[in-house]
Design a protein around this motif. Structure first.
Motif, mmCIF file in Angstrom:
data_model
loop_
_atom_site.group_PDB
_atom_site.id
_atom_site.type_symbol
_atom_site.label_atom_id
_atom_site.label_comp_id
_atom_site.label_asym_id
_atom_site.label_seq_id
_atom_site.Cartn_x
_atom_site.Cartn_y
_atom_site.Cartn_z
ATOM 1 N N ALA A 1 0.886 -1.225 -0.115
ATOM 2 C CA ALA A 1 -0.151 -0.073 -0.097
ATOM 3 C C ALA A 1 0.879 1.321 0.179
ATOM 4 C CB ALA A 1 -0.824 0.076 1.323
ATOM 5 N N ILE A 2 1.970 1.165 0.676
ATOM 6 C CA ILE A 2 2.933 2.468 0.835
ATOM 7 C C ILE A 2 3.501 2.699 -0.641
ATOM 8 C CG2 ILE A 2 5.063 3.161 1.913
ATOM 9 C CD1 ILE A 2 4.157 1.916 4.627
ATOM 10 N N PHE B 1 -2.099 6.074 2.042
ATOM 11 C CA PHE B 1 -0.603 6.303 2.433
ATOM 12 C C PHE B 1 -0.443 6.515 3.784
ATOM 13 C CE2 PHE B 1 3.489 8.430 3.076
ATOM 14 C CZ PHE B 1 4.409 7.610 2.609
ATOM 15 N N THR B 2 -0.878 7.536 4.360
ATOM 16 C CA THR B 2 -1.074 7.942 5.697
ATOM 17 C C THR B 2 -1.514 6.722 6.630
ATOM 18 O OG1 THR B 2 -1.557 10.140 5.397
ATOM 19 C CG2 THR B 2 -1.552 9.569 7.624
ATOM 20 N N MET B 3 -2.313 6.069 6.327
ATOM 21 C CA MET B 3 -2.844 5.032 7.184
ATOM 22 C C MET B 3 -2.022 3.796 7.234
ATOM 23 S SD MET B 3 -7.008 4.749 6.231
ATOM 24 C CE MET B 3 -7.477 3.817 7.379
ATOM 25 N N ALA B 4 -1.359 3.490 5.889
ATOM 26 C CA ALA B 4 -0.355 2.584 5.859
ATOM 27 C C ALA B 4 0.694 2.831 6.774
ATOM 28 C CB ALA B 4 0.002 2.254 4.348
ATOM 29 N N VAL B 5 1.194 3.928 6.833
ATOM 30 C CA VAL B 5 2.306 4.343 7.691
ATOM 31 C C VAL B 5 2.045 3.991 9.249
ATOM 32 C CG1 VAL B 5 3.962 6.414 8.443
ATOM 33 C CG2 VAL B 5 3.338 5.978 6.156
ATOM 34 N N LEU B 6 1.040 4.493 9.449
ATOM 35 C CA LEU B 6 0.258 4.505 10.698
ATOM 36 C C LEU B 6 0.328 3.033 11.343
ATOM 37 C CD1 LEU B 6 -2.506 7.099 11.151
ATOM 38 C CD2 LEU B 6 -0.188 7.088 12.137
ATOM 39 N N ALA C 1 -15.612 0.997 -9.991
ATOM 40 C CA ALA C 1 -14.405 -0.061 -9.721
ATOM 41 C C ALA C 1 -13.905 0.276 -8.220
ATOM 42 C CB ALA C 1 -13.445 -0.090 -10.676
ATOM 43 N N ILE C 2 -13.498 1.576 -8.025
ATOM 44 C CA ILE C 2 -12.818 1.953 -6.663
ATOM 45 C C ILE C 2 -14.039 1.741 -5.678
ATOM 46 C CG2 ILE C 2 -12.002 3.954 -5.467
ATOM 47 C CD1 ILE C 2 -10.927 5.149 -8.030
ATOM 48 N N ALA C 3 -15.126 2.272 -5.880
ATOM 49 C CA ALA C 3 -16.335 2.125 -4.857
ATOM 50 C C ALA C 3 -16.659 0.630 -4.574
ATOM 51 C CB ALA C 3 -17.627 2.603 -5.436
ATOM 52 N N ILE C 4 -16.806 -0.241 -5.560
ATOM 53 C CA ILE C 4 -16.835 -1.570 -5.205
ATOM 54 C C ILE C 4 -15.794 -2.264 -4.444
ATOM 55 C CG2 ILE C 4 -17.169 -3.892 -6.496
ATOM 56 C CD1 ILE C 4 -18.402 -2.508 -8.663
ATOM 57 N N ILE C 5 -14.561 -2.051 -4.788
ATOM 58 C CA ILE C 5 -13.640 -2.625 -3.870
ATOM 59 C C ILE C 5 -13.542 -1.906 -2.629
ATOM 60 C CG2 ILE C 5 -11.094 -2.529 -3.753
ATOM 61 C CD1 ILE C 5 -10.558 -2.667 -6.630
ATOM 62 N N PHE C 6 -13.936 -0.508 -2.446
ATOM 63 C CA PHE C 6 -14.074 -0.237 -1.124
ATOM 64 C C PHE C 6 -15.363 -0.924 -0.472
ATOM 65 C CE2 PHE C 6 -16.619 2.946 1.476
ATOM 66 C CZ PHE C 6 -15.491 3.074 2.579
ATOM 67 N N ILE C 7 -16.568 -1.144 -1.207
ATOM 68 C CA ILE C 7 -17.596 -1.594 -0.434
ATOM 69 C C ILE C 7 -17.182 -3.042 -0.037
ATOM 70 C CG2 ILE C 7 -19.799 -2.576 -0.825
ATOM 71 C CD1 ILE C 7 -20.074 -0.125 -2.687
ATOM 72 N N LEU D 1 -7.301 -5.439 7.616
ATOM 73 C CA LEU D 1 -6.644 -5.661 6.513
ATOM 74 C C LEU D 1 -7.284 -5.213 5.028
ATOM 75 C CD1 LEU D 1 -5.078 -9.232 7.197
ATOM 76 C CD2 LEU D 1 -3.887 -7.059 7.075
ATOM 77 N N GLY D 2 -8.698 -5.001 5.238
ATOM 78 C CA GLY D 2 -9.316 -4.610 4.065
ATOM 79 C C GLY D 2 -8.876 -3.260 3.404
ATOM 80 N N GLN D 3 -8.505 -2.272 4.348
ATOM 81 C CA GLN D 3 -8.223 -1.072 3.945
ATOM 82 C C GLN D 3 -7.098 -1.057 3.259
ATOM 83 O OE1 GLN D 3 -5.753 1.312 4.594
ATOM 84 N NE2 GLN D 3 -6.685 2.799 3.329
ATOM 85 N N PRO D 4 -5.840 -1.368 3.734
ATOM 86 C CA PRO D 4 -4.673 -1.617 2.888
ATOM 87 C C PRO D 4 -4.736 -2.385 1.575
ATOM 88 C CG PRO D 4 -4.222 -2.886 4.767
ATOM 89 C CD PRO D 4 -5.685 -2.154 5.208
ATOM 90 N N ILE D 5 -5.645 -3.357 1.432
ATOM 91 C CA ILE D 5 -5.782 -4.130 0.358
ATOM 92 C C ILE D 5 -6.419 -3.399 -0.549
ATOM 93 C CG2 ILE D 5 -6.877 -6.146 -0.722
ATOM 94 C CD1 ILE D 5 -6.474 -7.601 1.882
ATOM 95 N N SER D 6 -7.596 -2.338 -0.102
ATOM 96 C CA SER D 6 -8.127 -1.795 -1.120
ATOM 97 C C SER D 6 -7.430 -0.482 -1.707
ATOM 98 C CB SER D 6 -9.346 -0.884 -0.434
ATOM 99 O OG SER D 6 -9.976 -0.004 -1.151
ATOM 100 N N GLY D 7 -6.436 0.228 -0.613
ATOM 101 C CA GLY D 7 -5.628 1.136 -1.120
ATOM 102 C C GLY D 7 -4.571 0.566 -2.197
ATOM 103 N N SER D 8 -4.164 -0.682 -1.996
ATOM 104 C CA SER D 8 -2.986 -1.137 -3.081
ATOM 105 C C SER D 8 -3.495 -1.543 -4.450
ATOM 106 C CB SER D 8 -2.653 -2.622 -2.356
ATOM 107 O OG SER D 8 -2.004 -2.378 -1.010
#
Length: 389
Positions: A68-69, A100-105, A304-310, A348-355
């Protein structure tokens, strides 16, 4: 992500305890007072099982966070080169900054927990200080990501409803102001937590050193601020943002299907092209009946972004509801170990979505793909390979 911390009962000692104070201060108090239920948690996960599983989750999550970073760093570099004349670039850049900030935290949390569980003596209380310097911000930033995604989806819905007026409705300045308001309303309330807890240097008699710890501020106003900020920004806002994203995504998918059927029904014969050219009114009507192909590609990317986020956010919504509905399912309840493990898995869902977002940008945005290839020198490598052949 739940604000992660590790709580021990009086009979269980973890390796990290030798660096803690005799009576460690935790961010939350244990409200589970039923001794007859205390054996249930250890029956579900023993000490050894919990230790192994927790370390496995730390290593797995860190691998995902590294991706994700890297992915969001590349996305930010591309968006900077593209510029911010397009409103969509501003909102997508804000989304990449938050990811990016969430992955660093998350990396900071993993590092502190890993060092703590390997008996590395830290100059601070690992779980408490980490929660206030990483976990709280991570949780509130998740609401920010949810609302930015909701805003991006809502923005595309406006493009469908008012295709000829979208340039006046959605401007770069308006998008910047909207993103700034979202950040102020979702992330900034996390600082109210610091009215409830404060940092304090505490002497550890076992190690004969002074370490940084946290203590609660027991004023009524501070407690009220904490409860309001956590409930509103940690429960109400994420669920409401998820609902907005879901509704807007459904509307976008329905409209995309209409556009596809419309394109299939249209023939591009010369006679019809001539007819449209000879009849400006018909041409204008056709333009109003559909969005441009550029807008359509952008809508598909947003969908596509929204579906992955959901997909990544559904487990979080379930976790929030379980946290609210079941008293014993909390950080210091009977099911504390299950709560910690499930919270880590859900996180883990959030960094996967961000990646995955960078893959969507590369696949569906031609300008992004072009700048990205120049940035990583892919075009030059392909050209040199053709020259050698």
């Amino acid at each position: 992500m739940y604000v992660l911390s590790i709580e021990e009962d009086n009979n269980t000692r973890y390796p990290a305890l030798d660096q803690m104070t005799d009576n460690p201060v935790h961010l939350w108090e244990d409200h589970s007072k039923d001794p007859s239920m205390l054996t249930l948690a250890s029956g579900i996960l023993s000490d050894e099982q919990f230790y192994i599983l927790f370390l496995f989750l730390i290593y797995t999550s860190q691998l995902i966070n590294n991706c994700a970073i890297i992915a969001n760093s590349l996305s930010l570099a591309v968006f900077v080169k593209l510029g911010f004349s397009e409103p969509s670039n501003i909102s997508l850049t804000a989304l990449a900054v938050c990811d990016f900030t969430m992955a660093v935290l998350f990396t900071w949390n993993n590092l502190c927990f890993w060092l703590t569980y390997h008996n590395v003596r830290l100059p601070f209380h690992g779980e408490n200080v980490t929660s206030l310097t990483g976990g709280v911000q991570w949780t509130f930033l998740y609401s920010t990501v949810a609302w930015i995604t909701a805003f991006i989806s809502f923005e595309r819905c406006l493009c469908i409803l008012f295709p000829l007026k979208v340039r006046r409705l959605i401007t770069p300045r308006g998008t910047f102001v909207a993103v700034l308001i979202i950040i102020l309303l979702t992330f900034c309330p996390s600082f109210f937590i610091y009215t409830r807890y404060k940092f304090l240097w505490v002497f550890n008699p076992y190690l004969n050193i002074t370490i940084l710890n946290t203590i609660p501020v027991n004023s009524e106003l501070a407690i009220l601020f904490e409860k309001i900020s956590v409930f509103v920004c940690g429960v109400i806002q994420p669920l409401l943002a998820f609902s907005v994203v879901l509704i807007c995504t459904v509307l976008l998918v329905v409209q995309l299907r209409k556009i596809s059927f419309w394109r299939m029904s249209v023939t591009y014969a010369k006679s019809q092209q001539v007819q449209l050219e000879e009849n400006p009114a018909a041409s204008s009507s056709a333009a109003e009946a559909r969005v441009s192909q550029k807008e359509e590609r952008l809508i598909r990317m947003v969908v596509a972004i929204a579906i992955i986020f959901i997909m990544s956010y559904i487990p979080t919504c379930i976790g929030i509801l379980c946290d609210v509905l079941f008293d014993r399912f909390n950080l210091f309840g009977v099911y504390s170990r299950i709560y910690i493990v499930s919270g880590y898995i859900i996180s883990l869902g959030q960094p996967i979505s961000g990646s995955f977002n960078i893959l969507i940008y590369y696949k569906m945005a031609s300008k992004f793909r072009s700048v990205f290839r120049r940035l990583v020198r892919l075009d030059r490598q392909v050209q040199e390979r053709h020259e050698l052949e």
